[in-house]
Design a protein around this motif. Structure first.
Motif, short mmCIF file in Angstrom:
data_model
loop_
_atom_site.label_atom_id
_atom_site.label_comp_id
_atom_site.label_asym_id
_atom_site.label_seq_id
_atom_site.Cartn_x
_atom_site.Cartn_y
_atom_site.Cartn_z
N GLY A 125 -29.08 38.04 -7.27
CA GLY A 125 -28.61 38.16 -8.65
C GLY A 125 -29.26 37.10 -9.53
O GLY A 125 -28.70 36.71 -10.55
N GLU B 168 -33.28 37.43 -13.37
CA GLU B 168 -33.55 37.06 -14.76
C GLU B 168 -33.92 35.59 -14.90
O GLU B 168 -34.84 35.25 -15.63
CB GLU B 168 -32.33 37.40 -15.64
CG GLU B 168 -32.14 38.88 -15.85
CD GLU B 168 -30.95 39.17 -16.74
OE1 GLU B 168 -30.52 38.28 -17.51
OE2 GLU B 168 -30.45 40.31 -16.66
N GLY C 136 -23.83 30.55 -11.53
CA GLY C 136 -24.88 31.43 -10.99
C GLY C 136 -26.03 30.60 -10.45
O GLY C 136 -25.85 29.47 -9.98
N TRP C 137 -27.21 31.14 -10.56
CA TRP C 137 -28.40 30.47 -10.04
C TRP C 137 -29.23 29.87 -11.16
O TRP C 137 -29.34 30.44 -12.25
CB TRP C 137 -29.28 31.47 -9.27
CG TRP C 137 -28.66 31.92 -7.99
CD1 TRP C 137 -27.85 33.02 -7.83
CD2 TRP C 137 -28.76 31.30 -6.72
NE1 TRP C 137 -27.44 33.10 -6.52
CE2 TRP C 137 -28.00 32.07 -5.80
CE3 TRP C 137 -29.42 30.17 -6.24
CZ2 TRP C 137 -27.89 31.75 -4.46
CZ3 TRP C 137 -29.32 29.86 -4.89
CH2 TRP C 137 -28.56 30.64 -4.02
N ARG D 243 -28.00 27.10 -6.56
CA ARG D 243 -26.76 27.79 -6.90
C ARG D 243 -25.83 26.82 -7.62
O ARG D 243 -25.65 25.67 -7.21
CB ARG D 243 -26.08 28.34 -5.65
CG ARG D 243 -24.87 29.19 -5.98
CD ARG D 243 -24.42 30.07 -4.85
NE ARG D 243 -24.14 29.32 -3.64
CZ ARG D 243 -23.72 29.88 -2.53
NH1 ARG D 243 -23.53 31.19 -2.47
NH2 ARG D 243 -23.48 29.15 -1.46
N ASP E 174 -33.64 39.27 -6.73
CA ASP E 174 -32.84 40.44 -7.10
C ASP E 174 -31.59 40.54 -6.22
O ASP E 174 -30.49 40.78 -6.72
CB ASP E 174 -33.69 41.70 -6.98
CG ASP E 174 -33.00 42.91 -7.59
OD1 ASP E 174 -32.44 42.78 -8.69
OD2 ASP E 174 -33.03 43.98 -6.94
N GLY F 42 -26.69 38.06 0.42
CA GLY F 42 -26.96 39.43 0.00
C GLY F 42 -28.24 40.04 0.53
O GLY F 42 -28.57 41.17 0.18
#
Length: 191
Positions: free
Chosen positions: A182, A185, A13-14, A9, A179, A160
């Motif tokens: 997040g 992708e 984002g990741w 992280r 997913d 999440g």
């Protein structure tokens, strides 16, 4: 076949990367690998999967102890990478107990007698046999690894993925985890 990935992280984002575990022999090695991928001591997830058998998630947050979840501990116990995750602490064993048990087993012959001791099951000279040898109770085996999930069910809850959702994951769990985080992708870019 194994697949391993790191999800780190960052402020943006990741970041995802696949990783080789050839040089990883202990949980400490795996934790060090995760910390090297960390940005500003933020969360890093190490995902290890043996195709259609089990998966494990190791969460490393800065210098805190790693948190571990394994989808099927008994399947992981039959895997070299799974054995890395199945620590004494996770299995509820006394640290170093395996080494002590192995040392004690070396002192005892396969028939259960110590070196140089007569076998009590032999004829005692008066025509009576000694006590019968019984099979060990497998339920009391201190080395037994439980079937099914093991570890920290809340390892991904704040990211999440609830405990309930984690327990329902089976095959291709990484895609569902990514997913929920997040990070789908960025993960697809390295897969």
């Amino acid at each position: 076949m194994y697949f391993a990935a790191l999800l780190a992280r960052t402020e943006d984002g990741w970041e995802a990367s696949d990783t080789e575990l050839d040089d990883v022999e202990t949980l400490s090695d795996l934790t060090d690998l995760a910390r090297e991928a960390s940005v500003d001591e933020d969360t890093v997830l190490v995902y290890i999967e043996q195709e259609d058998a089990w998966f494990g998630v190791v969460r490393v947050d800065g210098e805190e102890d790693p948190r571990i979840y394994i989808s099927d501990a008994s399947a992981a116990a039959r895997s070299s990478y799974g054995e890395i995750l199945l620590t004494d602490e996770l299995l509820g064993r006394e640290p170093g107990a395996e080494d002590e048990i192995a040392a004690l087993e070396e002192l005892v012959d396969l028939d259960g007698t110590e070196d140089g001791e007569p076998d009590e099951a032999q004829d005692s000279g008066d025509g009576r046999a000694g006590p019968a040898v019984t099979e060990p109770d497998l339920d009391d085996d201190p080395d037994a690894v439980p079937a099914g999930p093991l570890g920290d069910l809340g390892v991904l809850a704040d990211l999440g993925l609830s405990e309930k959702d984690l327990l329902t994951l089976r095959t291709d769990a990484l895609a569902e985890i990514a997913d929920a985080l997040g990070a789908a992708e960025v993960l697809e870019a390295v897969r």
